[in-house]
Enzyme design. Structure first.
Site, short mmCIF file in Angstrom:
data_model
loop_
_atom_site.label_atom_id
_atom_site.label_comp_id
_atom_site.label_asym_id
_atom_site.label_seq_id
_atom_site.Cartn_x
_atom_site.Cartn_y
_atom_site.Cartn_z
N ASN A 178 -9.98 -4.23 -1.83
CA ASN A 178 -10.80 -3.07 -2.20
C ASN A 178 -11.38 -3.27 -3.59
OD1 ASN A 178 -8.80 -1.95 -4.19
ND2 ASN A 178 -7.56 -1.79 -2.33
N ASP A 186 -4.00 0.32 3.13
CA ASP A 186 -3.35 1.12 4.18
C ASP A 186 -3.12 0.31 5.45
OD1 ASP A 186 -3.32 3.47 2.63
OD2 ASP A 186 -5.42 3.86 3.13
N LYS A 217 -7.63 -22.22 8.46
CA LYS A 217 -8.88 -21.47 8.44
C LYS A 217 -9.41 -21.30 9.86
CE LYS A 217 -13.67 -21.71 6.87
NZ LYS A 217 -14.69 -22.53 6.17
N PHE A 220 -2.10 9.14 -7.48
CA PHE A 220 -3.55 9.26 -7.64
C PHE A 220 -4.16 9.61 -6.29
CE2 PHE A 220 -3.02 7.44 -11.72
CZ PHE A 220 -4.22 7.56 -12.41
N LYS A 265 -1.95 15.70 -0.49
CA LYS A 265 -1.20 14.50 -0.83
C LYS A 265 -0.01 14.84 -1.73
CE LYS A 265 -2.06 9.73 -2.34
NZ LYS A 265 -3.10 8.78 -2.81
N LYS A 317 3.67 14.09 0.12
CA LYS A 317 4.37 12.91 -0.41
C LYS A 317 5.40 13.29 -1.48
CE LYS A 317 0.72 9.90 1.09
NZ LYS A 317 -0.05 8.67 0.93
#
Length: 400
Positions: A209, A278, A288, A322, A336, A340
């Protein structure tokens, strides 16, 4: 704040040595006890007599000059110092310190001291930018040396740029701040995660990301400055580890999970700023995977939700998460926080200008377990880190 403090000034051989004389005078006038060490090269620019007159102490020039047989001079000086300031610090003395050399009074004393050491670089701009010199800077920073950098400006060699020694007034200000540190996190163990993870497909491909780790690294640096023992678990980034921070480098979500669990029990405060994948490929390839006709579908499987697991396992830890969102910021962050079992959450809109990945600024909204919501203006990530810690510290104090 430096009144009565024992300061050793180490002067190495650069033209900026003349500024070291003014620095000595200002520290003495502020009430510090100052003793000066000089390299043989430094004595080509300013004489020891100058520093003796300004400091009212004999100047240390030679490791093998032992005027008092009951003491070893460089060990006695190393133990006497509250701080050591190397100013000017040439590329040569920086290289020696980075590589643990001990061939003169300055290097033997610094190797033997437990005092804080401040490095004040002074050199030609091209020397300053040389890769080898920059590597030495990073080595010293990792070894908990602190740097006092000067502004860009006209250099004695005629070049204009980085490498100008910081002014004596600025150095004295840093010393005042150092001896007047506010350390509300002193003795606390702070665990921080930062950066992205990479989930392997084959030897040349992976999913990741846009996280750069800048926010997490800024929090780690700020927590250390506030006195904490900081462990930073970092995914792959291009960032240098902050001074005084213990870093554990990981690559995948699974590696981050294992590192977090290994350090979680002894933590007082956990700040989970990493952007952990995730999902990961269900199948990976040893070699490869070659290009083939048609489409390629990759089946993904869930990674372990590290933050949720910590919320289930926490005992006395303060757990901070976050919420990087692109819509319904507050609602998603509140959800969240609750699901959590967090104590505090920092929400930011990743598509808002100045608030997304890669930048040097952030605009956050903080939400506490008690439901208090605070919106903060656009700040640098360093300022944002301080803001976060200032709001979290009272939670820790209530746990005492």
């Amino acid at each position: 704040m430096i009144k009565g403090k024992n300061i050793v000034l180490a002067v190495s051989g650069g033209i900026a040595a003349f500024k070291a004389a003014a620095l000595t005078s200002q520290m003495v006038q502020a009430g510090a006890n100052v003793k000066v060490m000089m390299t043989s090269s430094a004595q080509k620019f300013v004489t020891p007599l100058t520093f003796q007159a300004l400091s009212r102490h004999a100047v240390f020039e030679d490791t093998f000059n032992e005027p008092d047989p009951s003491k070893i001079a460089h060990i006695d000086l190393a133990d006497w110092a509250d701080v050591i300031v190397v100013a000017p610090a040439t590329a040569n003395i920086i290289s020696k310190l980075a590589h643990g050399m001990a061939d003169d009074m300055i290097t033997t004393t610094i190797l033997a001291t437990k005092a804080k050491v401040f490095i004040v670089p002074a050199m030609n701009v091209n020397m300053y930018q040389r890769a080898a010199v920059q590597r030495n800077f990073q080595t010293l920073k990792q070894d908990e040396f602190s740097f006092i950098e000067g502004d860009e400006g006209y250099l004695a060699c005629g070049w204009v740029g980085k490498g100008r020694m910081a002014e004596p007034e600025a150095i004295v200000d840093v010393l005042h701040t150092y001896f007047h540190k506010d350390e509300p996190l002193k003795g606390k163990n702070v665990l921080i995660t930062a950066g992205p993870t990479q989930e392997r497909i084959d030897p040349v491909r992976f999913f990741t990301n846009h996280s750069t780790g800048k926010m997490g690294y800024a929090i780690a640096e700020a927590a250390h400055e506030l006195g904490a023992n900081v462990t930073l678990i970092s995914g792959p980034t291009n960032l240098a580890c902050p001074n005084g921070v213990h870093i554990i480098n990981v690559t995948s979500a699974q590696e981050m999970l294992e590192a977090v669990l290994a350090n979680f029990e002894r933590a007082d405060l956990v700040i989970k700023s990493a952007a952990v994948a995730d999902y990961r490929p269900k199948e990976t390839f040893v070699h490869k995977r070659k290009k083939q006709p048609g489409q390629w579908s990759i089946e993904m499987e869930r990674t372990t939700d590290i933050l949720k697991m910590l919320g289930e396992r926490k005992t006395t830890q303060i757990l901070v998460g976050f919420a990087a969102e692109s819509e319904h910021l507050i609602d998603n962050a509140k959800k969240k926080l609750e699901t959590k079992n967090l104590d505090f959450i920092i929400a930011n809109n990743i598509i808002e200008e100045g608030s997304g990945f890669k930048g040097d600024t952030n605009k956050i909204t903080t939400i506490s377990k008690g439901g208090e919501i605070k919106e903060h203006p656009l700040l640098s990530k360093k300022e944002t880190a301080r803001t976060i810690l200032n709001e979290v510290i009272p939670l820790l104090e209530r746990m005492r």
